[in-house]
Each structure stands twice: as C-alpha cells, then as structure tokens.
Design an enzyme around this catalytic site. Structure first.
Site, short mmCIF file in Angstrom:
data_model
loop_
_atom_site.label_atom_id
_atom_site.label_comp_id
_atom_site.label_asym_id
_atom_site.label_seq_id
_atom_site.Cartn_x
_atom_site.Cartn_y
_atom_site.Cartn_z
N GLY A 111 2.43 2.13 10.75
CA GLY A 111 3.22 3.08 10.64
C GLY A 111 4.07 3.75 11.94
CD GLU B 22 -2.90 5.63 6.94
OE1 GLU B 22 -3.13 5.63 5.49
OE2 GLU B 22 -2.14 5.32 7.50
CD GLU C 88 -3.43 -2.66 7.45
OE1 GLU C 88 -2.25 -3.01 6.91
OE2 GLU C 88 -4.15 -1.58 7.00
CG HIS D 155 -5.57 1.80 5.19
ND1 HIS D 155 -5.23 2.70 6.27
CD2 HIS D 155 -4.63 0.91 5.09
CE1 HIS D 155 -3.87 2.47 6.54
NE2 HIS D 155 -3.65 1.33 5.92
CE LYS E 176 0.20 3.50 4.77
NZ LYS E 176 0.20 3.69 6.24
CB SER F 249 5.29 -1.82 12.22
OG SER F 249 4.81 -0.53 12.32
CG ASN G 22 -1.94 1.37 1.55
OD1 ASN G 22 -1.83 1.89 0.51
ND2 ASN G 22 -2.40 1.51 2.62
C1 PEP Z 1 -0.84 0.05 6.19
O1 PEP Z 1 -0.92 1.30 6.09
O2 PEP Z 1 -1.66 -0.65 5.74
C2 PEP Z 1 0.48 -0.48 6.94
C3 PEP Z 1 0.26 -1.50 7.19
O3 PEP Z 1 1.47 0.49 7.11
P1 PEP Z 1 2.93 0.02 7.82
O4 PEP Z 1 3.15 -1.18 7.25
O5 PEP Z 1 3.74 1.39 7.61
O6 PEP Z 1 2.77 0.11 9.42
#
Ligand code: PEP
Length: 258
Positions: free
Chosen positions: A179, A101, A173, A99, A12, A219, A10
């Site tokens: 992040g 976000e 998630e 997601h 973003k 992460s 992803n």
């Molecule tokens: C994400 O935004 O779907 C995600 C898992 O981000 P990160 O790997 O940076 O934690």
C-alpha cells in the site's frame, strides 16, 4: 514448470454489497472478453459480508472465492470469529492467513498463523500464508532471518498428505511495499522467493517444493506486474489496492498468462 499462475485480489475492509457486486461484475466482463486466451487462475477475497453475494455472481465462472482470515478454533464460544467451515459453506476455496496487517495490528504471530493454516486444511480450504519483512528489518539485513522464522513455523503444522502439501500457497509481501507505492525490484522478489523455495526443498523435498506456488504482493500494478511475474520463482500475485479497480486487476491478470 508445472505451476499455474494465480492472481488473487485482497479487497481488505472495502466493499459494501453493491460496490463488491459492481467490482466482480467488471472482473467477470473482462474475463469473458479474454475467453479462449490463456488466463491464470483468478481469486477474489472480499470482506466477509460480501462473500456470499460475490459468490452468487461468480457461480459457474472460473473465478475462485476466498476469505481474508479465519479462526484457528473449532465452532464454539468465540464471539466475533468465524471458522474455515463457515467459509467453505459459502463457497470459499481459499483463505489468506498471516497478512502483515493481521500480524502487526491484530497480534498474530507465526505460530498462530501456522495453527490457522492447519485449521484451514482441516476445513477444506487452501491456505495462502503471507510472510514478509518490515523496512527496518530489511535495512538491518534481517530479511532472510525473518522469512526463515515465518516460513519455518508452518512445517510442523502441515498435513502429511502430499496432495495437500502441494496445494499450499505462500505469499511474499514485504511490509514496506504494501500500500505504499514502493515495489520490491523483480530481483529482490526473486531472491526471497528462491530462498523460500529452497526452504521448501529442504523440508518437503524437491517434488512437493516444485509444485507449491509463491505469490508476490506489495504495490503490484498494471505497469510492473509482468516484469515481476517473469521471475522464475514468482508464481503470481496477491494484489491489494489495484484489485479494487476491475480494469487494473484485469491488466495485472494479463501480466501472468496461465
Ligand atoms: C496486500 O495487502 O496484500 C497488498 C499487496 O496490498 P497492495 O497491493 O495495495 O500493496
């Protein structure tokens, strides 16, 4: 187990055309080096503006293309929105939905996410529906309640067709791990994945439930991917930050031999 691993990047809101092209070029070169090896399914989800040029780069390769969001509406007066059909039209086969976000910064609730999922199926896309709890919800022991609410919302909107139901991808998630550099332990991930799998068994039957892939995201990095992916109900990863560096993304792909 009949589920093929899936590692999805992803990107973003990152990647002007040149940057996106260089990134996908690095991924393709790395996959070429792994030719003949058992590699999982690989998906990249660039920002909308880079989808087409990335699509041209990956044409003829095994890498799949996806969007990061779409509208639940049919074509019409929805300024700034795009349909799933527009995504398929430029080569996408997947779309990320719900997601955290989007849920937290764009007021998407579970019902809207479920309607988007129905629209994605209608438009020929495989939806990747994201679910996950905040830190506050985890610390007040509400994790499974939140997951139940978010996953339950999708069932009334799933198509009746068995093949389409089996295609569904869910992504767990935990919001506190996205992040932040904090990762759920493999045991924490497995607990939630098993809970989701059980919900799928109860709602859709064990045959369909055993085919639906549940990704972990939060992460994931080259040094923790393999141990998280080793858990029985973890079928791959949704990768944010580490998907922006080809060598890291490839090392994560190596963590899930197909
Ligand atoms: C994400 O935004 O779907 C995600 C898992 O981000 P990160 O790997 O940076 O934690």
């Amino acid at each position: 187990m009949s589920r093929r691993g899936l590692v999805a990047g992803n990107w973003k809101m990152n990647g002007l055309i040149e940057v996106a092209d260089a990134l996908v070029g690095g991924i393709l070169a790395g996959l070429e080096q792994r030719k003949g090896k058992n590699v999982c399914e690989v998906l990249v989800c660039p920002p909308f503006t880079a989808i087409q040029s990335v699509g041209k780069r990956i044409a003829g390769s095994a890498v799949k293309l996806g969007g990061q969001n779409m509208s639940e509406h049919k074509p019409g007066a929805h300024t700034g929105e795009i349909t799933g059909e527009m995504l398929t039209n430029i080569g996408c086969s997947y779309v990320i939905l719900g997601h955290s976000e989007r849920r937290s910064m764009h007021a998407e609730d579970s019902n809207l996410v479920a309607r988007k999922m129905a629209a994605a199926y209608r438009d020929g896309l495989t939806p990747i529906v994201c679910v996950g709890e905040t830190l506050q919800e985890r610390e007040s022991n509400k994790t499974l309640d939140v997951i139940r609410e978010q996953v339950s919302a999708i069932f009334p909107h799933l198509p009746a067709d068995t093949a389409k139901r089996q295609q569904l991808v869910l992504a767990y998630e935990p919001v506190w791990a996205i992040g932040t550099g904090k990762t759920a332990t493999p045991e924490q991930a497995q607990e939630v994945h098993a809970f989701i799998r059980q919900m799928l068994v109860e709602q859709l039957g064990s045959d369909i439930a055993s085919k639906i892939r549940i990704l972990y995201g939060g992460s994931v990095k080259p040094d923790n991917a393999a141990v998280i992916f080793s858990k029985p109900d973890v079928d791959g990863g949704l990768i944010g930050g580490a998907a922006l560096k080809a060598s890291d993304f490839l090392a994560i792909i190596d963590g899930f031999p197909g």
